[in-house]
Design an enzyme around this catalytic site. Sequence first.
Site, PDB file in Angstrom:
ATOM      1  NE  ARG A  44      -1.959   1.923   3.459  1.00 44.16           N
ATOM      2  CZ  ARG A  44      -2.154   1.974   4.788  1.00 44.16           C
ATOM      3  NH1 ARG A  44      -3.088   1.237   5.360  1.00 44.16           N
ATOM      4  NH2 ARG A  44      -1.407   2.752   5.550  1.00 44.16           N
TER       5      ARG A  44
ATOM      6  CG  HIS B 100      -6.974   3.277   5.245  1.00 44.30           C
ATOM      7  ND1 HIS B 100      -7.130   1.964   4.847  1.00 44.30           N
ATOM      8  CD2 HIS B 100      -8.225   3.785   5.391  1.00 44.30           C
ATOM      9  CE1 HIS B 100      -8.428   1.693   4.764  1.00 44.30           C
ATOM     10  NE2 HIS B 100      -9.108   2.775   5.092  1.00 44.30           N
TER      11      HIS B 100
ATOM     12  CE1 TYR C  63      -0.231   2.912   9.010  1.00 47.02           C
ATOM     13  CE2 TYR C  63      -1.217   4.926   9.862  1.00 47.02           C
ATOM     14  CZ  TYR C  63      -1.116   3.980   8.875  1.00 47.02           C
ATOM     15  OH  TYR C  63      -1.883   4.080   7.742  1.00 47.02           O
TER      16      TYR C  63
END
Length: 335
Positions: free
Chosen positions: A248, A252, A261
Site C-alpha cells: 500500500r 490508508h 505508524y
Amino acid sequence: MAKTRHAELGISDEQALEIYETMLMARRLDERMWLLNRAGKIPFVVSCQGQEAAQVGAAFALDRRRDYILPYYRDLGVVLPFGMTPTDIMLSSFGKAEDPNSGGRQMPGHFGQKKNRIVTGSSPVTTQVPHAVGIALATQMENKDLVTFVTFGEGSSNQGDFHEGANFAGVHKLPVIFMCENNQYAISVPAHKQLACERVSDRAQSYGMPGVTVDGLDPLEVYQVVKEAADRARRGEGPSLIETMTHRFTAHSSDDDQSRYRSTDELEKMQTEDPIMFFKQYLTDNGLLDEAVDKEINDRVMKQVNEATEYAENAPYPDPNTILNFVYAAETQGE
Ligand SMILES: Cc1ncc(C[n+]2csc(CCOP(=O)(O)OP(=O)(O)O)c2C)c(N)n1
Ligand SMILES: [Mg+2]
C-alpha cells in the site's frame, strides 16, 4: 529461443503492453485524484497504488464480457479493464450526476456498473463476499457458464462474512474466486497483529478449496493463478482462494497519515518495489518496450486523465430535488 513468460501463459505481446498501459492508467488516475483532493476539489481518495499488478493481472485472466466482479474500494485496476472509463472514475470522485456508480451519491471507491457486471458494494468491509457467493450459487443453479470474482484486503479476511462465504462456496463447489489483496496493513494495524496463521491462503484448507499465495507485484504471476482458478470454476470443480502480496504505497486514505505508524526505512524500502517499474523492466528486457513506446503510452494515458478530469470537473452536480431517489421507494410503488 526460449518462450517469454507471457507467451507461455498465452498472453500476446499486444496484451502484455495493454496490461502495462492499464496499470499505468490506474496509477496516473489515482495520482491525479490525490492532487485534486489536496487542492480541495474532491473530498476523498482511497488508493490502488502498489496493488495495480494484482488487480490488472487478475482482471485480464477473467472473461471480461461475461464474468461478474465484486471489487473492493482499491480496485481501480480491476474495474478499468472491465469497462469503467477514466471519465466514469472522475465523475464519481467529483460526485457528479453522471457518476455511473451512484449518480454522485456514494463515496468514491464504491464501484458499481450494471452494464459491465460490476456489483456495487457496501462500506462495511467484506459484505461483498457473501454477495459473490450468492451470485455464484445462482449461476450454478441456472447452469450459466460464468465465474464470479471477489476481492478484499487481508484485514477483511478476518470478518465473519469471509468465513461464512468461503465455507458455503466450498461445501457447494461454487464457481467463485476469492482474491485477497494483502497489502500488509488494515489502516494502521500490521498483518502480524491481524492474523494468527502465517498466510491468508492457509485458510483455504478449512473450506475445502485450494489456496495459494503469490507475488502481487507481478501481473503475470497473478494472471496465471487467477486463470487456473477460473478454469477450475468453469469445470465445476469449485472455488479457489488466492492471496496476492502487495504494497500500500499511500496512506490508508486521504484522511490518514501513515508516517504516524510506519517507519521512514519501511516506507523508503517499499518505494523500491514498485509493480509498474518491475513490469516496465520485464517488457524492456523482452524487447517489447523502449523509451519511445513508453512515452507514447504515457502520453496517451495522461491525455485521457486530463480529459476525464476536465469533463468531470465541468459536469453538473445531481439536482438537489433527486436527493431521496434510491433511498425510498417511489410513491407509486406498491399501490
Ligand atoms: C465491518 C467494518 N469494520 C471496519 C471498517 C472500517 N475500515 C474501513 S477499511 C478498514 C481496513 C481494511 O483493511 P484491509 O481489509 O486489509 O484492506 P486495505 O484497506 O488494507 O486494502 C477498516 C477497518 C469498515 N469499513 N467495515
Ligand atoms: Mg490491508
